[in-house]
Design an enzyme around this catalytic site. Sequence first.
Site, PDB file in Angstrom:
ATOM      1  N   LYS A 176       1.714  12.728   4.024  1.00  0.00           N
ATOM      2  CA  LYS A 176       1.840  11.658   5.028  1.00  0.00           C
ATOM      3  C   LYS A 176       2.231  10.343   4.357  1.00  0.00           C
ATOM      4  CE  LYS A 176      -1.173   8.881   6.745  1.00  0.00           C
ATOM      5  NZ  LYS A 176      -2.438   8.285   7.202  1.00  0.00           N
TER       6      LYS A 176
ATOM      7  N   LYS B 236       0.831  -1.205   0.000  1.00  0.00           N
ATOM      8  CA  LYS B 236       0.000   0.000   0.000  1.00  0.00           C
ATOM      9  C   LYS B 236       0.870   1.260   0.000  1.00  0.00           C
ATOM     10  CE  LYS B 236      -3.486   2.873   1.095  1.00  0.00           C
ATOM     11  NZ  LYS B 236      -4.905   3.011   0.919  1.00  0.00           N
TER      12      LYS B 236
END
Lengths: 290, 290
Positions: free
Chosen positions: A237, A169
């Site tokens: 992030k 991911k």
Amino acid sequence: MKVGFMGLGQMGREMAGRLLDAGHELTVYNRSRAAADSFRSRGAGVAQQPIEVLDAEVVITMLADDAAVDAVWVASGLAGTMPSSGVHLNMSSISLKMGKQLTILHQAGGSQYLAAPVFGRPYAAAQGQLDIVVAGPDAAIARCKPLFGVLGKQCFIVGADPPQANIVKIARNFLLGTIIESLGEAFALTRKSGVDAATFLNIITSTAMSAPAYKNYGRMIVEKAYEPTFGLKLGLKDVELALEAAGDTHVPMPMAGLLREQHIAAIACGYGDKDWAALGEYIAESAGLY
Amino acid sequence: MKVGFMGLGQMGREMAGRLLDAGHELTVYNRSRAAADSFRSRGAGVAQQPIEVLDAEVVITMLADDAAVDAVWVASGLAGTMPSSGVHLNMSSISLKMGKQLTILHQAGGSQYLAAPVFGRPYAAAQGQLDIVVAGPDAAIARCKPLFGVLGKQCFIVGADPPQANIVKIARNFLLGTIIESLGEAFALTRKSGVDAATFLNIITSTAMSAPAYKNYGRMIVEKAYEPTFGLKLGLKDVELALEAAGDTHVPMPMAGLLREQHIAAIACGYGDKDWAALGEYIAESAGLY
């Protein structure tokens, strides 16, 4: 199936809704109570305390980030009380470090743990069209299969070690960042020679770059559609998750380093509360284009 | 149609062959004579001097780079003798600067000029499956349409100013470079956590990055298939074309700058004579993976 569900944010509430509609027996928990209460009328049990969701075959966590996973599941001690009969199915997108920590914690406690982060925005979740990346022991994966079928259109099994799903991911979201940055630079370059951005986008997405990531982010940049559905600060992030994992595993990632600088500059120039695609607008601005 | 054709390299010879097979009356010229002579038996006229190809409705140039275009077409004075009735259809991939120079030269001489660089490797050229990007005056484009139909599967018109097609090709090849570099970094990151590269590639190309550029370069990196069909040094040349155009038009392109450094490092480490995809191997090596 008896399912516990923690984390009813934008993604989690759609996923929990689908599981209910598919006939699963759901007990939900959310830190802010209003979101959980709204599920009562739909037939879900509402846990007053996190520990009440543990009485289930599978407990799904869909929490915002490392900090939320830590607060609800680790620091609270909840993971340690997970019965060995249940499976913790963690669908949150977390760091490689947190993925490793959770794996060790569940191994030590004798409980079963799967990492299964997803690709897709809330509308895909609402339609059960997520892409699910799973890693963990086969038996636990087999247990969760019926749930994957309700939530996702595809399920990819990447290995037996849960953090492998987290790194997939992370690496995939790094690729999304490179696509936005490179599109921004290519649009700026071609626009400076008078090429219409929509024309350029049509050419590349009709040839070698005919993929949703180019089509969607390209369209958003062309249309200056920067209302956030995934914010630029979340993009930063994700880039930082890649850099952290790269540091931990000793992988030079110069492009991730450059992306970090570009995101910080874009935030400094006022694009922090826009969609991730607004990185392209920052690049246009840095080339004197508005 | 009576067509002149200059430049019978890997691409040009396939394109000229298709035009002949489609029944066009071709006169070919090539600097090394053997390539031209092989077309005689196929019914083409073979020019002894470049100027002989000018007696045509359309003169196609498919030369390797700026230097070849300059030598054959500009420094030789050939462009200046182009009759106003003919169209110079330049399908070579050249710099923005050379594209502007040719435009000015033809304008001054009163002759018609189109830039029409192509996307695709020689096997696509052989099958008439190129993607053609065209810019220039409408009347000249209309004249060349029958030729585009024989050579390409798609033809994109980007504007009336020929260099616009050159900048589209340059920006698109810059994007290819970013894809190879970012794939290399993502593979290195995931492999360090034990994720199989083919598994990762399947996941991204089954979801948001389901495009030929990811599939083809990803497969080459996974299979370590680095026999060159488009060499890494040509990749560097394309990145430098982007940087040169960016400098000329005042566009900061930090990713192109980073790509240049990575290409130079890959060449320094011995990957210069491999395919462009070998940039991914250099990145794996720099992460301690072999």
